[in-house]
Design an enzyme around this catalytic site. Structure first.
Site, PDB file in Angstrom:
ATOM      1  N   ALA A 273       0.837  -1.196   0.000  1.00 38.17           N
ATOM      2  CA  ALA A 273       0.000   0.000   0.000  1.00 38.17           C
ATOM      3  C   ALA A 273       0.871   1.245   0.000  1.00 38.17           C
ATOM      4  CB  ALA A 273      -0.910   0.020   1.224  1.00 38.17           C
ATOM      5  N   MET A 274       0.233   2.402  -0.192  1.00 41.17           N
ATOM      6  CA  MET A 274       0.993   3.644  -0.318  1.00 41.17           C
ATOM      7  C   MET A 274       0.298   4.777   0.421  1.00 41.17           C
ATOM      8  SD  MET A 274       3.631   5.117  -1.477  1.00 41.17           S
ATOM      9  CE  MET A 274       3.897   6.819  -1.018  1.00 41.17           C
ATOM     10  N   GLU A 275       1.101   5.538   1.164  1.00 42.45           N
ATOM     11  CA  GLU A 275       0.581   6.523   2.114  1.00 42.45           C
ATOM     12  C   GLU A 275       0.316   7.906   1.533  1.00 42.45           C
ATOM     13  OE1 GLU A 275       3.765   5.222   2.118  1.00 42.45           O
ATOM     14  OE2 GLU A 275       5.242   6.763   2.665  1.00 42.45           O
ATOM     15  N   GLU A 309       0.025   2.631   6.944  1.00 41.29           N
ATOM     16  CA  GLU A 309      -0.131   3.754   6.010  1.00 41.29           C
ATOM     17  C   GLU A 309      -0.703   4.967   6.734  1.00 41.29           C
ATOM     18  OE1 GLU A 309       1.492   3.184   3.439  1.00 41.29           O
ATOM     19  OE2 GLU A 309       1.484   0.996   3.578  1.00 41.29           O
ATOM     20  N   HIS A 312       1.964   6.770   8.663  1.00 42.80           N
ATOM     21  CA  HIS A 312       2.860   7.572   7.817  1.00 42.80           C
ATOM     22  C   HIS A 312       2.425   9.039   7.734  1.00 42.80           C
ATOM     23  CE1 HIS A 312       5.972   5.082   6.145  1.00 42.80           C
ATOM     24  NE2 HIS A 312       5.193   4.278   5.471  1.00 42.80           N
ATOM     25  N   GLU A 331      10.307   4.447   7.107  1.00 48.48           N
ATOM     26  CA  GLU A 331       9.819   3.060   7.072  1.00 48.48           C
ATOM     27  C   GLU A 331      10.153   2.287   8.343  1.00 48.48           C
ATOM     28  OE1 GLU A 331       7.599   2.332   5.227  1.00 48.48           O
ATOM     29  OE2 GLU A 331       7.781   3.674   3.506  1.00 48.48           O
TER      30      GLU A 331
HETATM   31  N1  TRP Z   1       5.720   3.680   1.208  1.00 50.70           N
HETATM   32  C1  TRP Z   1       5.111   2.409   0.936  1.00 50.70           C
HETATM   33  C2  TRP Z   1       4.981   1.759   2.297  1.00 50.70           C
HETATM   34  O1  TRP Z   1       4.124   2.067   3.029  1.00 50.70           O
HETATM   35  C3  TRP Z   1       5.949   1.559   0.042  1.00 50.70           C
HETATM   36  C4  TRP Z   1       5.546   1.466  -1.387  1.00 50.70           C
HETATM   37  C5  TRP Z   1       4.298   1.319  -1.871  1.00 50.70           C
HETATM   38  C6  TRP Z   1       6.391   1.419  -2.507  1.00 50.70           C
HETATM   39  N2  TRP Z   1       4.344   1.184  -3.212  1.00 50.70           N
HETATM   40  C7  TRP Z   1       5.603   1.249  -3.638  1.00 50.70           C
HETATM   41  C8  TRP Z   1       7.758   1.504  -2.678  1.00 50.70           C
HETATM   42  C9  TRP Z   1       6.136   1.143  -4.911  1.00 50.70           C
HETATM   43  C10 TRP Z   1       8.315   1.415  -3.949  1.00 50.70           C
HETATM   44  C11 TRP Z   1       7.518   1.231  -5.051  1.00 50.70           C
HETATM   45  O2  TRP Z   1       5.763   1.001   2.744  1.00 50.70           O
HETATM   46 ZN    ZN Z   2       5.760   2.395   4.765  1.00 53.96          ZN
END
Ligand code: TRP
Ligand code: ZN
Length: 890
Positions: A273-275, A309, A312, A331
């Site tokens: 997932a992505m924050e 997330e 973050h 992280e």
């Molecule tokens: N920051 C994301 C996490 O919570 C990591 C992440 C999500 C990521 N998608 C990505 C890193 C694609 C590199 C590429 O850990």
């Molecule tokens: Zn993270």
């Protein structure tokens, strides 16, 4: 894609940016065969770099940009022609004439054919983005680095019918209809952020809505967006989100800062997932969960990732990273935060056991291999390759050690100061440690070696007891093996939590020589020297030490415990983690003995003490069932591999399987009793997603897997009853996995077929179905996986499918992957080559098992290296794959 060697980027070369971008105004026009991105950037000279400007003139502005088709460019309303700038495949270079100006650009991009899933891409019918770490440069020309922070205003226009929902970061400002069946929406994010936190989503989505009232009584709207067919699988994520928000207020004093918080689930996603600020984008596997389709483990993963997330927002977004070498700043800290959250929501000891087992199996292997790097790396070719277990999990251990050394209160003082001092800034790991030091009046200079030295330290412990003087001494010797680029290591600060047990298993009061009074039982020693001795006084009898309690440091500890001593610790240690650890060490000793027997061609004989220890566990009704389940689980083949000098894949598999059969037969009756009692409760209560019930099901399922080792018809009957008559995926999938690994061919085939028929339209369940089969260690594993790759539900374009089939095979099916003829290696290399062209990040991650070639016998080493060489020679390699292959052959 490139043919020339990618450049190495060094931390020591870091320089602040020449220019800053104060405002970023974006307009996206989304179409089916292309999209247009208009960017208006308000740019100014970075005052920090402007000292010597006057005479010399302004430096060029070098913007990042990849795979963009530049359609127009203007600086302060002056349209620029081809002679006014330079373009190459990754940069746009211009000469500014004033120290403040506006740059307008329009580019054409192709999300509809973006299979790398980085930048703007399509997942199914929906548009979405992934910009971390360096994906924003595939959207528009920009200073794509985390120390350039800007406010973003984003307008999206798209066809109304296909994309009724248009989302971006921050708050919704305005929206409306356009001619030709299109519509638009504008979002504004008031918080400055780096481009990696940008997000956009457009699709036909439904949402579940809720609200959260913050500690200062602000109402926050919560929305989780999913494709309509998944709307019944969102409640668990919503509950987890609300718990996370409350926990961050209570434990860290951190309040949410926008009026709306959104999560969107997408099926095609490279990571978990992505924050993105206010608009988290999730792999659907980390959001969707309901009893019928997701296991207990999947529910817990959703809870943990939602929390991660969300956390973050402070540890990552409000305070972000200066450069990507500092990745662990956000992280490592955030993994520590989510682990503590999960520990508070569930069983703290079990969470720690799971995390430590994972770290020791996987991160320790990374730290001992060709990709070993410090928590804060010194260099990289491709930053996507540094989203590693070292940066995440070891990084979290480093934060945990600071917590252990400072205590909970001191740690909180440190985080308060860190957030207050650096809110709105892009900072370094040094800044984090400095806040800890300043808030506590301590010095952590030596401790910081954990950030700069790679490799797993070894800690050898010797004891001596002086019955006359009633003193007990422990001598600690630490060392750290050489790793790439780092031959010599200086001593680490190792927090060593310990206790001493007397012959009855009671804790002895601990007083070090020179101390006035005992400091209670159990304490933390800080080891700082290569060799150090601690002497405890007033110790009336030779004690048994319980060392590294709670795994207080990520080291390989060795102490010459006898098997009887380990059995004693298993029963009496007051530290739950170390009770489990004693059981693991006992199992390791016993399994290593079996491995040696297998290698010598001797008959295998299992030490009956292990059976006795397990029997005791099964008989003790007072123990937490989750603990019993953890303690009955033998160390994995992957862990046995990691701790071997040279891993003998076949001997490890044979030894572990032999132990499982022997235990299943010897303890058949007590296992059956436990199984029946727990299964009856499952039927009686129906599925309940609470900790006590999760524990009960875990024990039920491990009991079932042992019972099936007996091959008895009665066990098969129980297994089929559970498979057919349960109301949840935890019981169903466990029964299926046990069947798949059994010799009951007909029952297995029927169950697999019925399962697939029933769940064929649920991709996340089909992932489980693929994984269970890919992980099956029975002969013929490779052929089964090759057959499954032809299944209509499989595609190389979906990362979850790749992980479920290829990843599960190469990482969890060690006997089959490491087939002596090298066919498993060839299979993996073929798919890495195919994936390299489709999705470099996924290709490079799937490579990991091949990079571990030094662990195996010479014949396998040759075969593995040959496949790495073949990948290297296969044509145009992405920087991702090139870096991993070249470093692992070096
Ligand atoms: N920051 C994301 C996490 O919570 C990591 C992440 C999500 C990521 N998608 C990505 C890193 C694609 C590199 C590429 O850990
Ligand atoms: Zn993270």
């Amino acid at each position: 894609m490139r043919t020339e060697q990618p450049k190495v980027i060094y931390l020591k070369d870091y320089q602040a940016p020449e220019y800053l971008i104060d405002e970023t105004n974006l307009t996206f026009e989304l179409y089916e065969d292309h999209s247009l991105v208009h960017a208006q950037l308000v740019i100014r000279r970075n005052p920090e770099r402007a000292a010597g400007d006057s005479g010399a003139g302004l430096p060029p502005l070098v913007l990042d940009g990849q795979q963009l088709e530049l359609l127009s460019l203007a600086m302060d309303d002056r349209v620029l022609g081809e002679g006014d700038y330079q373009l190459d495949d990754s940069h746009l270079t211009l000469q500014p004439v004033s120290s403040q100006f506006t740059l307008d650009s329009t580019v054409r991009i192709h999300p509809e054919s973006n299979t790398a899933l980085e930048g703007l891409y399509k997942s199914g019918t929906m548009f979405c983005t992934q910009c971390e770490a360096e994906g924003f440069r595939k959207i528009t020309y920009y200073l794509d680095r985390p120390d350039v922070m800007s406010t973003f205003t984003t307008t999206i226009t798209a066809e109304q019918h296909r994309y009724p929902v248009l989302l971006s970061n921050g708050n919704p400002m305005a929206s409306g209809a356009e001619e030709g069946g299109r519509h638009w929406a504008t979002w504004q994010d008031p918080f400055k952020k780096p481009a990696y936190l940008f997000a956009l989503v457009a699709g036909d989505l439904w949402c579940v809505e809720d609200t959260f009232t913050t500690m200062n009584q602000r109402e926050v709207a919560l929305r989780i967006y999913v494709e309509p067919e998944n709307i019944d699988k969102v409640q668990h994520a919503m509950d987890s989100l609300k718990k996370s928000m409350r926990w961050d207020e209570e434990v860290y004093g951190r309040e949410y800062d926008l009026d709306i918080f959104m999560i969107v689930a997408v099926n095609d996603f490279n990571m978990g997932a992505m924050e993105n600020k206010g608009l988290n984008i999730f792999n659907s596997s980390c959001v969707l969960a309901k009893a019928e389709t997701a296991t207990d483990a999947a529910h817990q993963r959703v809870e943990a990732v939602v929390a991660h997330e969300y956390f973050h927002n402070w540890s990552g977004n409000r305070v972000t990273c200066r450069d990507w070498f500092q990745l662990s700043l956000k992280e490592g800290f955030t993994v520590f935060r989510d682990a503590e959250f999960s520990a508070d929501m569930n069983s703290r000891t079990v969470k720690r056991i799971e995390d430590v087992a994972f770290l020791r199996t996987n991160q320790f292997a990374e730290d001992a291999g060709p990709m070993a790097h410090p928590v804060r790396p010194d260099s990289f070719m491709e930053i996507s390759n540094f989203y590693t277990l070292t940066v995440y999990e070891k990084g979290a251990e480093v934060v945990r050690m600071i917590h252990t050394l400072l205590g909970a209160e001191g740690f909180r003082k440190g985080t308060d100061l860190y957030f207050e001092r650096h809110d709105g800034q892009a900072v370094t790991c040094d800044d984090f440690v400095k806040a800890m030091e300043d808030a506590n009046g301590v010095e952590l200079t030596q401790f910081k070696r954990w950030y700069s030295q790679s490799g797993t330290p070894r800690l050898q412990v010797e004891e001596s007891y002086d019955a006359q003087a009633k003193t007990y001494s422990l001598t600690f010797r630490q060392s750290c093996p050489a790793t790439p680029g780092q031959k010599e290591k200086a001593p680490f600060v190792i927090p060593l939590a310990l206790g001493l047990l007397d012959g009855k298993g009671n804790e002895l009061p601990l007083r070090l020589q020179g101390e006035g009074a005992a400091q209670g039982v159990g304490r933390v020693l800080a080891l700082t020297e290569a060799e150090q001795c601690f002497t405890f006084v007033d110790i009336p009898e030779r004690p048994l030490p319980s060392l590294l309690r709670g795994f207080s440091a990520p080291v390989k500890l060795s102490f010459p415990y006898s098997r009887d001593q380990l059995m004693f610790l298993m029963q009496h240690d007051s530290d739950g983690f170390n009770r489990w650890e004693a059981g693991q060490q006992l199992s390791v000793q016993v399994l290593q003995e079996l491995i040696a027997q297998h290698q010598k061609g001797e008959p295998l004989v299992l030490d009956s003490r292990l059976v006795k220890a397990f029997d005791t566990l099964l008989g003790d009704e007072s123990l937490d069932q989750a603990m019993v389940a953890e303690m009955l689980s033998l160390p994995s083949e992957a862990y046995l591999t990691e701790i071997s000098e040279v891993a003998d894949v076949e001997a490890i598999h044979a030894a572990r399987e032999f132990a499982r059969v022997t235990i299943g037969e010897a303890l058949y009756q007590p296992l059956l009793a436990r199984y029946r009692a727990n299964r009856a409760l499952s039927r009686e209560t129906g599925y309940i997603a609470e900790a006590a019930h999760i524990a009960r099901r875990t024990l039920q399922n491990i009991a079932l897997s042992y019972l099936m080792q007996s091959g008895k018809a009665e066990a098969l009957e129980a297994c089929l009853e559970q498979f057919n008559d349960c109301d949840n995926m935890t019981e169903r999938l466990s029964a299926l996995a046990v069947l798949v690994n059994s010799a009951f061919e007909q029952a297995k085939a029927d169950a697999l077929q019925r399962f697939a028929e029933y769940f064929k339209d649920d991709p996340l369940v089909m992932d489980q179905w693929f994984s269970v089969q890919a992980g099956c260690g029975l002969p013929g594993g490779l052929e089964r996986v090759q057959e499954l790759m032809k299944h209509p539900a499989f595609t190389l374009k979906n990362p979850n499918k790749v992980r479920a089939l290829i990843g599960a095979f190469a990482n969890q099916n060690l006997v089959n992957f490491h087939r002596a003829d090298g066919a498993g290696y060839r299979f993996l290399a073929d798919h890495v080559i195919a994936l390299n062209a489709l999705n470099p990040q996924i290709a490079s991650r799937q490579l990991t098992p091949l990079t571990r070639w030094r662990k195996y016998d010479t014949s396998r080493q040759q075969l593995m290296k040959a496949e790495l060489e073949r990948i290297l020679a296969s044509g145009e390699l992405s920087s991702d794959v090139y870096e991993i292959v070249s470093k692992s052959l070096a």
